[in-house]
Design a protein around this motif. Structure first.
Motif, PDB file in Angstrom:
ATOM      1  N   HIS A 118       0.801  -1.221   0.000  1.00  0.00           N
ATOM      2  CA  HIS A 118       0.000   0.000   0.000  1.00  0.00           C
ATOM      3  C   HIS A 118       0.840   1.281   0.000  1.00  0.00           C
ATOM      4  O   HIS A 118       0.308   2.364   0.161  1.00  0.00           O
ATOM      5  CB  HIS A 118      -0.952  -0.014   1.192  1.00  0.00           C
ATOM      6  CG  HIS A 118      -1.876  -1.197   1.175  1.00  0.00           C
ATOM      7  ND1 HIS A 118      -2.787  -1.414   0.171  1.00  0.00           N
ATOM      8  CD2 HIS A 118      -1.999  -2.237   2.030  1.00  0.00           C
ATOM      9  CE1 HIS A 118      -3.450  -2.544   0.415  1.00  0.00           C
ATOM     10  NE2 HIS A 118      -2.985  -3.069   1.533  1.00  0.00           N
ATOM     11  N   ASN A 119       2.141   1.149  -0.157  1.00  0.00           N
ATOM     12  CA  ASN A 119       3.063   2.281  -0.305  1.00  0.00           C
ATOM     13  C   ASN A 119       3.045   3.239   0.886  1.00  0.00           C
ATOM     14  O   ASN A 119       3.110   4.448   0.718  1.00  0.00           O
ATOM     15  CB  ASN A 119       2.787   3.040  -1.615  1.00  0.00           C
ATOM     16  CG  ASN A 119       3.926   3.954  -1.987  1.00  0.00           C
ATOM     17  OD1 ASN A 119       5.095   3.656  -1.740  1.00  0.00           O
ATOM     18  ND2 ASN A 119       3.609   5.093  -2.585  1.00  0.00           N
ATOM     19  N   ILE A 120       2.980   2.713   2.079  1.00  0.00           N
ATOM     20  CA  ILE A 120       3.130   3.522   3.288  1.00  0.00           C
ATOM     21  C   ILE A 120       4.507   3.212   3.840  1.00  0.00           C
ATOM     22  O   ILE A 120       4.773   2.099   4.274  1.00  0.00           O
ATOM     23  CB  ILE A 120       2.016   3.223   4.307  1.00  0.00           C
ATOM     24  CG1 ILE A 120       0.682   3.669   3.726  1.00  0.00           C
ATOM     25  CG2 ILE A 120       2.303   3.897   5.638  1.00  0.00           C
ATOM     26  CD1 ILE A 120      -0.514   3.359   4.590  1.00  0.00           C
ATOM     27  N   ARG A 121       5.393   4.222   3.826  1.00  0.00           N
ATOM     28  CA  ARG A 121       6.790   3.984   4.152  1.00  0.00           C
ATOM     29  C   ARG A 121       7.318   4.836   5.293  1.00  0.00           C
ATOM     30  O   ARG A 121       8.509   4.803   5.577  1.00  0.00           O
ATOM     31  CB  ARG A 121       7.642   4.199   2.904  1.00  0.00           C
ATOM     32  CG  ARG A 121       7.246   3.238   1.788  1.00  0.00           C
ATOM     33  CD  ARG A 121       8.059   3.458   0.537  1.00  0.00           C
ATOM     34  NE  ARG A 121       7.548   2.690  -0.573  1.00  0.00           N
ATOM     35  CZ  ARG A 121       7.863   1.427  -0.832  1.00  0.00           C
ATOM     36  NH1 ARG A 121       8.681   0.782  -0.061  1.00  0.00           N
ATOM     37  NH2 ARG A 121       7.359   0.816  -1.870  1.00  0.00           N
ATOM     38  N   VAL A 122       6.447   5.612   5.952  1.00  0.00           N
ATOM     39  CA  VAL A 122       6.885   6.424   7.093  1.00  0.00           C
ATOM     40  C   VAL A 122       5.891   6.258   8.245  1.00  0.00           C
ATOM     41  O   VAL A 122       4.676   6.177   8.038  1.00  0.00           O
ATOM     42  CB  VAL A 122       7.047   7.918   6.719  1.00  0.00           C
ATOM     43  CG1 VAL A 122       8.211   8.122   5.755  1.00  0.00           C
ATOM     44  CG2 VAL A 122       5.778   8.485   6.139  1.00  0.00           C
ATOM     45  N   CYS A 123       6.431   6.232   9.459  1.00  0.00           N
ATOM     46  CA  CYS A 123       5.603   6.027  10.651  1.00  0.00           C
ATOM     47  C   CYS A 123       4.629   7.173  10.900  1.00  0.00           C
ATOM     48  O   CYS A 123       3.572   6.972  11.484  1.00  0.00           O
ATOM     49  CB  CYS A 123       6.487   5.826  11.881  1.00  0.00           C
ATOM     50  SG  CYS A 123       7.442   4.300  11.844  1.00  0.00           S
ATOM     51  N   LYS A 124       4.978   8.372  10.464  1.00  0.00           N
ATOM     52  CA  LYS A 124       4.131   9.532  10.759  1.00  0.00           C
ATOM     53  C   LYS A 124       2.728   9.395  10.160  1.00  0.00           C
ATOM     54  O   LYS A 124       1.783   9.971  10.676  1.00  0.00           O
ATOM     55  CB  LYS A 124       4.798  10.831  10.316  1.00  0.00           C
ATOM     56  CG  LYS A 124       4.907  11.013   8.825  1.00  0.00           C
ATOM     57  CD  LYS A 124       5.597  12.326   8.478  1.00  0.00           C
ATOM     58  CE  LYS A 124       5.693  12.488   6.968  1.00  0.00           C
ATOM     59  NZ  LYS A 124       6.332  13.753   6.623  1.00  0.00           N
ATOM     60  N   ILE A 125       2.588   8.628   9.103  1.00  0.00           N
ATOM     61  CA  ILE A 125       1.253   8.396   8.531  1.00  0.00           C
ATOM     62  C   ILE A 125       0.403   7.618   9.538  1.00  0.00           C
ATOM     63  O   ILE A 125      -0.742   7.968   9.815  1.00  0.00           O
ATOM     64  CB  ILE A 125       1.348   7.641   7.197  1.00  0.00           C
ATOM     65  CG1 ILE A 125       2.064   8.513   6.157  1.00  0.00           C
ATOM     66  CG2 ILE A 125      -0.026   7.225   6.696  1.00  0.00           C
ATOM     67  CD1 ILE A 125       2.416   7.796   4.880  1.00  0.00           C
ATOM     68  N   LEU A 126       0.984   6.579  10.119  1.00  0.00           N
ATOM     69  CA  LEU A 126       0.264   5.757  11.093  1.00  0.00           C
ATOM     70  C   LEU A 126      -0.057   6.556  12.353  1.00  0.00           C
ATOM     71  O   LEU A 126      -1.184   6.542  12.840  1.00  0.00           O
ATOM     72  CB  LEU A 126       1.084   4.524  11.458  1.00  0.00           C
ATOM     73  CG  LEU A 126       1.561   3.657  10.293  1.00  0.00           C
ATOM     74  CD1 LEU A 126       2.477   2.568  10.794  1.00  0.00           C
ATOM     75  CD2 LEU A 126       0.397   3.090   9.533  1.00  0.00           C
ATOM     76  N   THR A 127       0.955   7.246  12.878  1.00  0.00           N
ATOM     77  CA  THR A 127       0.756   7.987  14.130  1.00  0.00           C
ATOM     78  C   THR A 127      -0.239   9.113  13.937  1.00  0.00           C
ATOM     79  O   THR A 127      -0.993   9.434  14.862  1.00  0.00           O
ATOM     80  CB  THR A 127       2.084   8.521  14.696  1.00  0.00           C
ATOM     81  OG1 THR A 127       2.722   9.333  13.712  1.00  0.00           O
ATOM     82  CG2 THR A 127       3.013   7.397  15.088  1.00  0.00           C
ATOM     83  N   GLY A 128      -0.285   9.702  12.747  1.00  0.00           N
ATOM     84  CA  GLY A 128      -1.263  10.755  12.477  1.00  0.00           C
ATOM     85  C   GLY A 128      -2.687  10.262  12.662  1.00  0.00           C
ATOM     86  O   GLY A 128      -3.531  10.958  13.241  1.00  0.00           O
ATOM     87  N   ALA A 129      -2.976   9.070  12.186  1.00  0.00           N
ATOM     88  CA  ALA A 129      -4.328   8.515  12.331  1.00  0.00           C
ATOM     89  C   ALA A 129      -4.574   8.034  13.759  1.00  0.00           C
ATOM     90  O   ALA A 129      -5.638   8.273  14.337  1.00  0.00           O
ATOM     91  CB  ALA A 129      -4.533   7.364  11.356  1.00  0.00           C
ATOM     92  N   ILE A 130      -3.583   7.376  14.362  1.00  0.00           N
ATOM     93  CA  ILE A 130      -3.753   6.810  15.704  1.00  0.00           C
ATOM     94  C   ILE A 130      -3.899   7.895  16.762  1.00  0.00           C
ATOM     95  O   ILE A 130      -4.573   7.697  17.774  1.00  0.00           O
ATOM     96  CB  ILE A 130      -2.590   5.852  16.029  1.00  0.00           C
ATOM     97  CG1 ILE A 130      -2.682   4.625  15.123  1.00  0.00           C
ATOM     98  CG2 ILE A 130      -2.606   5.427  17.494  1.00  0.00           C
ATOM     99  CD1 ILE A 130      -1.473   3.714  15.163  1.00  0.00           C
ATOM    100  N   HIS A 131      -3.338   9.070  16.537  1.00  0.00           N
ATOM    101  CA  HIS A 131      -3.505  10.167  17.499  1.00  0.00           C
ATOM    102  C   HIS A 131      -4.925  10.699  17.521  1.00  0.00           C
ATOM    103  O   HIS A 131      -5.295  11.468  18.404  1.00  0.00           O
ATOM    104  CB  HIS A 131      -2.511  11.287  17.206  1.00  0.00           C
ATOM    105  CG  HIS A 131      -1.131  10.967  17.665  1.00  0.00           C
ATOM    106  ND1 HIS A 131      -0.018  11.593  17.162  1.00  0.00           N
ATOM    107  CD2 HIS A 131      -0.656  10.076  18.567  1.00  0.00           C
ATOM    108  CE1 HIS A 131       1.063  11.113  17.746  1.00  0.00           C
ATOM    109  NE2 HIS A 131       0.700  10.173  18.594  1.00  0.00           N
ATOM    110  N   GLY A 132      -5.753  10.295  16.561  1.00  0.00           N
ATOM    111  CA  GLY A 132      -7.172  10.652  16.553  1.00  0.00           C
ATOM    112  C   GLY A 132      -7.994   9.588  17.255  1.00  0.00           C
ATOM    113  O   GLY A 132      -7.479   8.566  17.703  1.00  0.00           O
ATOM    114  N   ASN A 133      -9.273   9.825  17.352  1.00  0.00           N
ATOM    115  CA  ASN A 133     -10.174   8.870  18.003  1.00  0.00           C
ATOM    116  C   ASN A 133     -10.406   7.639  17.133  1.00  0.00           C
ATOM    117  O   ASN A 133     -10.270   7.701  15.907  1.00  0.00           O
ATOM    118  CB  ASN A 133     -11.517   9.532  18.307  1.00  0.00           C
ATOM    119  CG  ASN A 133     -11.391  10.588  19.381  1.00  0.00           C
ATOM    120  OD1 ASN A 133     -10.653  10.411  20.352  1.00  0.00           O
ATOM    121  ND2 ASN A 133     -12.098  11.690  19.220  1.00  0.00           N
ATOM    122  N   VAL A 134     -10.801   6.552  17.769  1.00  0.00           N
ATOM    123  CA  VAL A 134     -11.147   5.320  17.057  1.00  0.00           C
ATOM    124  C   VAL A 134     -12.392   5.592  16.223  1.00  0.00           C
ATOM    125  O   VAL A 134     -13.388   6.114  16.731  1.00  0.00           O
ATOM    126  CB  VAL A 134     -11.410   4.159  18.042  1.00  0.00           C
ATOM    127  CG1 VAL A 134     -11.911   2.932  17.313  1.00  0.00           C
ATOM    128  CG2 VAL A 134     -10.160   3.844  18.835  1.00  0.00           C
TER     129      VAL A 134
END
Length: 155
Positions: free
Chosen positions: A68-84
Motif C-alpha cells: 500500500h506504499n506507506i513507508r513512514v511512521c508519521k502516517i500511522l501515528t497521524g491517524a492513531i492520534h485521533g479517536n477510534v
C-alpha cells in the motif's frame, strides 16, 4: 504375535512415508513466522499504546509498506492520534486519517489504519506474547487504485 507386530510396524512406516514429511500434527499446525520487533509506536487519545511490528508479508509493516506504499511512521501515528472510528469490541480498531498535499496542485487522500489490540489475531495464527498486543496489521489509502497511497504521502 511377532508377525502382527512386524505387519503393524510396516503399516505405520508406510502411512508415515505416504503422508508426507512425518511431522507431528503440532508441527504441521504451527503458526506462521513473523517478526514481532516493534518498528513504530503511538498512543491514542484513550491511552492505548499501539505498536507497529515488522510482521511478514501478511500483516504489519512488511505487509502494507510495499502493498500500500506507506513507508513512514508519521502516517500511522497521524491517524492513531485521533479517536477510534470503528471498534468491533473484539480487539479490532480502525483509525481514519486524511493526508493533505499543499502547494501548486493541492491534493487530499483518506487512509485507514487497522489495529488488532489483542494478544492474538482473530484467526489465532499470530501471538504477540504474554502481555503484548499485535498492533497495526494493515494500513491503506481509500479510493486509490489497489488501495495504494501516493508517493507524496511519504515525504
Amino acid at each position: 504375535m511377532k508377525r502382527i507386530a512386524a505387519i503393524a510396524a510396516t503399516a505405520l512406516t508406510t502411512v508415515t512415508l505416504l503422508s508426507g514429511t512425518g511431522m507431528h500434527p503440532a508441527q504441521a499446525m504451527s503458526a506462521p513466522t513473523w517478526n514481532k520487533n516493534v518498528h513504530c509506536k503511538a498512543t491514542d487519545p484513550d491511552g492505548r499504546h499501539i505498536v507497529t511490528r515488522w510482521g511478514n508479508p501478511h500483516l504489519g509493516w512488511n505487509h502494507f509498506t510495499y502493498r500500500h506504499n506507506i513507508r513512514v511512521c508519521k502516517i500511522l501515528t497521524g491517524a492513531i492520534h485521533g479517536n477510534v472510528d470503528r471498534n468491533d469490541h473484539q480487539g479490532r480498531l480502525e483509525y481514519d486519517g486524511v493526508a493533505i498535499k499543499t502547494g501548486g496542485s493541492p491534493k487530499q487522500v483518506r487512509f485507514t489504519v487497522i489495529v488488532q489490540y489483542a494478544r492474538y489475531t482473530k484467526d489465532k495464527k499470530y501471538d504477540a506474547g504474554k502481555g503484548q498486543k499485535i498492533g497495526v496489521v494493515n494500513a491503506f489509502c481509500r479510493n486509490q487504485p489497489d488501495n495504494k497511497c501516493p508517493a507524496w504521502m511519504n515525504q
